[in-house]
Design an enzyme around this catalytic site. Structure first.
Site, PDB file in Angstrom:
ATOM      1  N   GLU A   1      36.413-109.142  70.297  1.00  0.00           N
ATOM      2  CA  GLU A   1      38.109-109.038  70.297  1.00  0.00           C
ATOM      3  C   GLU A   1      38.603-107.684  69.763  1.00  0.00           C
ATOM      4  O   GLU A   1      39.413-107.152  70.543  1.00  0.00           O
ATOM      5  CB  GLU A   1      38.715-110.108  69.223  1.00  0.00           C
TER       6      GLU A   1
ATOM      7  N   HIS B   1      40.173-122.645  63.044  1.00  0.00           N
ATOM      8  CA  HIS B   1      40.450-122.658  64.266  1.00  0.00           C
ATOM      9  C   HIS B   1      41.968-123.286  64.521  1.00  0.00           C
ATOM     10  O   HIS B   1      42.358-123.778  65.331  1.00  0.00           O
ATOM     11  CB  HIS B   1      39.561-123.235  65.062  1.00  0.00           C
TER      12      HIS B   1
END
Lengths: 327, 439
Positions: free
Chosen positions: A60, A129
């Protein structure tokens, strides 16, 4: 107006914009060959080819930075995070580069980039998450933050986000990708950034909710309507810049406000709205502003606990009754 | 260690209780289970027991005071023990703006204190005060910002307003009630009004125009529930005129037997209770509730018939459970016992909750017919009129007869005309052929 899923509305917006402007490209994990982790970009590789729909490694920080560099050089990237939890790996790029380069360069560089993907909890995904990131990114001047609750808003606002010359954090929802709704497809139609939507007009209490929380707000408003109370429901749609004028006018009318927000409570979107209301609507408040947020803990894994962790319609309903002084 | 005695939650709907009578003096030794006071809730007067042994060190509230659940009523402990900590703790709870319902007496007193705190009684200063006068000293007045602004605009002294919000907070509706505005709060800020409504000047020594009677908990409950019923359940009414000659004869026979066996006499009301129960068994649509919130209609498997009983303070509806399965003598005895408990305000929650149907009888007052308001969440209520001696035509001749009018109020959301009519026809049949009540 055709009815389509949220994922299809997002795809339609990206596709139409990419057809309109060839400097736009989509990049992220699994967006191309796999057709998107949640099938948002299905068919886009075939349509636009591998130079404009680009699979990345699991990196990322790398591809966010690559996107920012591309934006500085005149392209208009759309960076997909498989979930915004993974954006934390790239947070230096987003906060220190995307948000600040225009300011630090005295306006020499624009950063027309969209970071988009699902935000917040989606069932039993456990603590790392399930984060709701809107309050984190909304802190920083230089970023725009959008969080949508339905296909039509997603379509109109994503197009505005892509056309905007500043970095935009565009927050979707894994749980809502399959949600259907009517979308007014029109390549030239956009929904302006920074305009809230009054989803339901009412007199007795203002309920504010974005993304999934918007649907909680609507459920509560329905329940109150059955009992003869009329709630005004506002979906801010854009978190930053926040359309506070709409909220303020509503609370001046109803004198009461409950904010439903999936963020953790500390320094949340609800905190911000509550603070501004006491500041700007003090003499119009007949009760404290109340908020229903995620619980102040990391998101749990167990099914019963994650359900309890999320903002509860029952709690929001009770909060509305409390601020209306009825029981 | 001193022990606080708090207002307990004595029924599901209770929010506060009024201390009706102290039954123990300060300094009395008490032990667990002793009744130290009586508390009026929204339903009944109940005994306040203590759960610990000790000496009643302080009665914190006076008779007639209302205390929210959890509020301090008394302190128990050892003779001579220092209880200032406990008192301070509960008082601190009161003083904190956001504290949760710990006894709010201080505020209540401040809010109830009459206006015109000082100065000449003669000519009241009619000039509006731009800033609401706050009570001096510790009694801070709690008011929502909006209420404060509205009061300021209308020249209302907040010290004279009693607040209906939590812990006596003065809120918008309290001010609106004073200025008589139906629904104020314009969307746009308006410049302060030039001619605010002035508070009524006090007549010098005039007779009071009325007596203010405090609203009892029971009265509040009656008002709330019946208003809710009449405003949400669309009522319609069905009436039959029942030939009660057979019922009169039947009852006479029954009561001769009852008397001989030393059992309670059966009243007409008991007969009607039983008849209703049997008819409800045959018409489950009437033995039901329309529950909008739950999104369902509930047809109850059991038949529980409530009987409205008038008492001095108002009205209660004790319930005869499984009335369809009980014999007439048992219904008579239970009804009598419940009515007595009701009049003594001793009904327990299980005595007055869970009804599936209700009857109301004004026959004893000579009322020939009337309509009753449905007792939620029932679907219907039966209003029973007096037995009248009337001329009736039998075999072409006018002869003396006995009739009684029954009026059924139905909630049209759940009971349609034909359903109500069929139920009423069954009921009429039971009453006109009363032997069936024994089958």
């Amino acid at each position: 107006m055709p009815e389509m899923q949220l994922r299809e509305a997002i795809r339609a917006a990206m596709t139409e914009e990419m057809e309109r402007d060839e400097t736009i490209f989509l990049m992220g994990e699994e967006v191309a060959e796999y057709n998107g982790a949640y099938k948002v970009s299905e068919g886009m590789l075939d349509k636009f080819g591998p130079k404009r729909v680009i699979d990345t490694p699991i990196s990322e920080n790398g591809f966010a930075g690559l996107g920012i560099g591309a934006a500085m050089n005149g392209l208009r990237p759309i960076i997909e995070f498989m979930t915004f939890n993974f954006s934390f790996v790239a947070i230096d790029q987003i906060i220190n580069n995307a948000a600040k380069i225009r300011y630090m360069s005295g306006g020499q560089f624009k950063i027309p980039i969209v970071f988009r993907g699902p935000n917040g909890a989606a069932g039993q995904l456990a603590a790392t998450h399930s984060t709701s990131v809107e309050s984190i990114y909304a802190i920083f001047p230089g970023l725009k933050v959008i969080s949508i609750s339905n296909p039509d808003d997603a379509y109109g606002l994503l197009k505005s986000a892509i056309r905007d010359d500043d970095p935009v954090i565009f927050l979707e929802s894994e749980l809502m990708y399959g949600m259907k709704g009517h979308v007014d497809l029109d390549p030239e139609r956009t929904i302006p950034i920074g305009k809230a939507r009054i989803a339901r007009e009412g007199e007795d209490v203002t309920i504010i909710g974005h993304n999934k929380s918007y649907w909680v707000a609507m459920e509560v408003a329905d329940r109150l309507a059955h009992e003869g109370y009329s709630a005004e429901v506002i979906d801010p749609r854009t978190i930053r810049p926040l359309d506070f004028d709409t909220i303020l006018a509503s609370v001046k009318k109803t004198n009461r406000c409950v904010v439903i927000d999936e963020s953790n409570p500390y320094a949340s979107i609800a905190s911000e709205i509550g603070f501004r209301l006491q500041e700007q609507a003090f003499d119009y408040l007949d009760a404290p502003v109340m908020r229903i947020t995620a619980k102040d803990v990391p998101a749990p894994y167990a099914k019963n606990l994650i359900e309890y962790y999320m903002p509860q319609a029952d709690d929001a309903y009770e909060a509305c009754k409390k601020v209306m002084y009825v029981n | 260690m001193a022990i606080p005695v708090e207002m307990p939650k004595m029924s599901d709907t209770m929010e506060e209780g009024v201390l009706v009578a102290w039954l123990a003096e300060e300094g009395d030794a008490v032990s667990a289970g002793d009744v130290i006071a009586q508390v009026e809730t929204d339903k009944a007067t109940m005994d306040l027991e203590v759960y610990d042994d000790g000496v009643l060190l302080k009665r914190v509230i006076e008779e007639g005071d209302a205390v929210p659940i959890g509020g301090l009523i008394a302190v128990l402990g050892k003779e001579g023990e220092d209880i200032s900590d406990i008192l301070a703790k509960y008082q601190a709870g009161t003083a904190e703006a956001a504290a949760s319902g710990d006894g709010a007496e201080a505020e209540a007193e401040a809010a109830d204190a009459p206006a015109a705190p000082a100065g000449g009684d003669g000519a009241p200063a009619a000039r509006p005060e731009p800033v609401p006068a706050t009570a001096e000293g510790e009694g801070r007045i709690k008011a929502s910002p909006l209420a404060r602004r509205l009061a300021g605009e209308h020249g209302i002294d907040l010290a004279a307003v009693s607040g209906s919000g939590p812990e006596g907070r003065i809120i918008k509706r309290d001010i609106e009630a004073l200025i008589g505005a139906p629904k104020a709060a314009p969307a746009r800020p308006e410049p302060a009004r030039p001619e605010p409504a002035r508070p009524e000047p006090r007549p010098a020594e005039a007779e009071p125009l009325y007596e203010a009677v405090p609203i009892s908990q029971m009265r509040k409950t009656i008002a709330r529930r019946l208003a809710e019923s009449k405003f949400t359940a669309p009522h319609f009414y069905l009436q039959v005129d029942v030939n009660v000659e057979p019922l009169v004869a039947f009852r006479r026979q029954l009561n001769e037997l009852a008397e001989a066996q030393g059992r309670a006499k059966v009243s007409f009301n008991d007969l009607i209770t039983k008849a209703c129960a049997l008819a409800l068994r045959q018409h489950p649509q009437v033995n039901a509730s329309y529950l909008e919130k739950e999104g369902e209609i509930r047809q109850y498997k059991a038949v529980h018939v409530a009987v409205a009983v008038a008492i001095d303070e108002g009205l209660v509806t004790p319930v005869i459970r499984h009335a369809d399965q009980k014999g007439l003598a048992q219904i008579a005895e239970e009804t009598r016992a419940l009515a007595e408990k009701a009049r003594d305000r001793k009904l327990q929650p299980e005595d007055y909750t869970g009804s599936t149907f209700t009857t109301s009888n004004l026959g004893m007052f000579g009322i020939e017919e009337f309509t009753a308001i449905i007792n939620p969440p029932n679907a219907c209520i039966l209003a029973i009129g007096a037995i009248r001696d009337v001329p009736v035509v039998r075999d072409g001749e006018v002869v003396p007869g006995k009739r009684m009018k029954l009026t059924l109020s139905c909630d049209h959301r759940i009971v349609d005309g034909a359903v109500g009519a069929r139920f009423l026809a069954t009921l009429q049949q039971y009453l006109e052929e009363p032997m069936n009540l024994l089958l």
